[in-house]
Design an enzyme around this catalytic site. Structure first.
Site, PDB file in Angstrom:
ATOM      1  N   ASP A  68       0.821  -1.211   0.000  1.00  0.00           N
ATOM      2  CA  ASP A  68       0.000   0.000   0.000  1.00  0.00           C
ATOM      3  C   ASP A  68       0.854   1.260   0.000  1.00  0.00           C
ATOM      4  OD1 ASP A  68       0.944  -0.449   2.580  1.00  0.00           O
ATOM      5  OD2 ASP A  68      -1.028  -0.741   3.471  1.00  0.00           O
ATOM      6  N   HIS A 139      -7.659  -4.158   9.844  1.00  0.00           N
ATOM      7  CA  HIS A 139      -7.283  -4.025   8.432  1.00  0.00           C
ATOM      8  C   HIS A 139      -6.003  -4.778   8.088  1.00  0.00           C
ATOM      9  CE1 HIS A 139      -5.105  -0.220   9.855  1.00  0.00           C
ATOM     10  NE2 HIS A 139      -4.158  -0.823   9.181  1.00  0.00           N
ATOM     11  N   GLU A 144      -9.698  -1.260   5.074  1.00  0.00           N
ATOM     12  CA  GLU A 144     -10.411  -0.974   6.313  1.00  0.00           C
ATOM     13  C   GLU A 144     -11.697  -1.805   6.366  1.00  0.00           C
ATOM     14  OE1 GLU A 144      -9.012   0.551   8.607  1.00  0.00           O
ATOM     15  OE2 GLU A 144      -8.144   2.494   8.075  1.00  0.00           O
TER      16      GLU A 144
HETATM   17  C1  GLP Z   1      -0.524   0.290   8.552  1.00  0.00           C
HETATM   18  C2  GLP Z   1      -0.181  -0.521   7.315  1.00  0.00           C
HETATM   19  C3  GLP Z   1      -0.536  -1.985   7.483  1.00  0.00           C
HETATM   20  C4  GLP Z   1      -0.008  -2.472   8.817  1.00  0.00           C
HETATM   21  C5  GLP Z   1      -0.690  -1.737   9.944  1.00  0.00           C
HETATM   22  C6  GLP Z   1      -0.214  -2.174  11.321  1.00  0.00           C
HETATM   23  O1  GLP Z   1      -1.779   0.867   8.534  1.00  0.00           O
HETATM   24  N1  GLP Z   1      -0.798  -0.029   6.131  1.00  0.00           N
HETATM   25  O2  GLP Z   1       0.019  -2.737   6.403  1.00  0.00           O
HETATM   26  O3  GLP Z   1      -0.231  -3.848   8.941  1.00  0.00           O
HETATM   27  O4  GLP Z   1      -0.429  -0.357   9.798  1.00  0.00           O
HETATM   28  O5  GLP Z   1       0.960  -1.460  11.653  1.00  0.00           O
HETATM   29  P1  GLP Z   1       1.978  -1.909  12.766  1.00  0.00           P
HETATM   30  O6  GLP Z   1       2.639  -3.107  12.231  1.00  0.00           O
HETATM   31  O7  GLP Z   1       2.926  -0.754  12.886  1.00  0.00           O
HETATM   32  O8  GLP Z   1       1.191  -2.165  13.989  1.00  0.00           O
END
Ligand code: GLP
Length: 261
Positions: A68, A139, A144
């Site tokens: 993304d 998500h 979302e």
């Molecule tokens: C972001 C990314 C996701 C990720 C999520 C969780 O929104 N787009 O791909 O899995 O955050 O982030 P973290 O791994 O920092 O908790």
């Protein structure tokens, strides 16, 4: 069912996934990796960088597709996922920069950026191993709650919860973009092996819903239940809400020796 692995800590998860990726690269030197951002996959990238150095693994042909990207950040913004993937993955692993793609979040041409990205993934022969984290809202990628389980790469509006979670990377919550471009759930499900990681108590509800809840667009992570080859790696805190915890431990303890993750 997904294979659920409860690890003592993030480093052990990173080692297990790095093993699987090194094996994949030995089998297929131009393997296609699905790359995630966020804090969760960092132990994988750390372990993998170490293995590549120690064992002189040839990664020059390895290809990558990020999940993304934010829409509308200025080119070169340090928190754009293009910059993050370069800093945290391409450079430490020594990947070939031209072989690693990130969805194009430039507002000019955004209406066909999703279709272009899908075409590039198909042209590469699809993703071999997709790394995934999960957000507090459930998500995966930036899909979302409410995202179609058949969705392909497209522009989405971020929830306020996700914008707040990601505000730590920006000067203020208002600086977090409102829109993103993300691989769809349908895109993610086309990858040949999904590896979903979650660490810490804050992820316990989301990962339990993904693994044990009803398959529903309301819980995008639950789409993993539709995939034939999924590995979920969690620490004890993230595993704390699983109902079938004892069985997951039992299955892992009795895993056939010949079977990788
Ligand atoms: C972001 C990314 C996701 C990720 C999520 C969780 O929104 N787009 O791909 O899995 O955050 O982030 P973290 O791994 O920092 O908790």
């Amino acid at each position: 069912m997904a294979e659920i692995v409860i690890v003592p800590g993030e480093a052990e998860a990173g080692d297990l996934v790095a093993d699987a990726i090194v094996d994949l690269i030995h089998r297929k030197p131009d393997a296609v990796l699905g790359l995630a951002t966020g804090s969760t996959p960092l132990p994988i990238y750390r372990a993998l960088a170490q293995r590549i150095r120690d064992e002189s693994v040839d990664v020059r042909g390895v290809r990558g597709f990020a999940l993304d990207e934010y829409v509308g950040l200025p080119a070169g913004h340090p928190e754009s996922y293009r910059a993050v993937i370069r800093r945290e993955v391409v450079e430490p692993l020594g990947l070939t920069p031209e072989l690693v793609r990130v969805p194009n979040g430039d507002p000019a041409g955004i209406e066909h950026a999703g279709a272009d990205y899908e075409a590039a993934i198909v042209a590469a022969g699809g993703v071999d191993l997709q790394i995934l984290g999960i957000g507090r809202t459930g998500h995966i990628g930036f899909n979302e709650p409410g995202s179609s389980l058949a969705s392909l790469t497209r522009v989405k509006t971020l929830t306020e919860a996700t914008r707040l979670d990601n505000a730590r990377f920006f000067d203020s919550p208002d600086d977090v973009p409102m829109h993103c471009i993300t691989q769809g759930i349908g895109t993610i499900l086309r990858a040949r092996h999904l590896v979903l990681l979650a660490f810490g108590e804050a992820k316990a509800d989301a990962i339990a819903a993904a693994v044990e809840g009803a398959v529903s667009a309301a819980q995008p992570g639950s789409a993993i239940q539709l995939h034939p080859h999924v590995t979920v790696l969690v620490d004890e805190a993230a595993a704390s809400k699983f109902e079938n915890l004892a069985y997951y431990r039992h299955a892992w303890a009795n895993k056939p020796a010949w079977q990788g993750i």
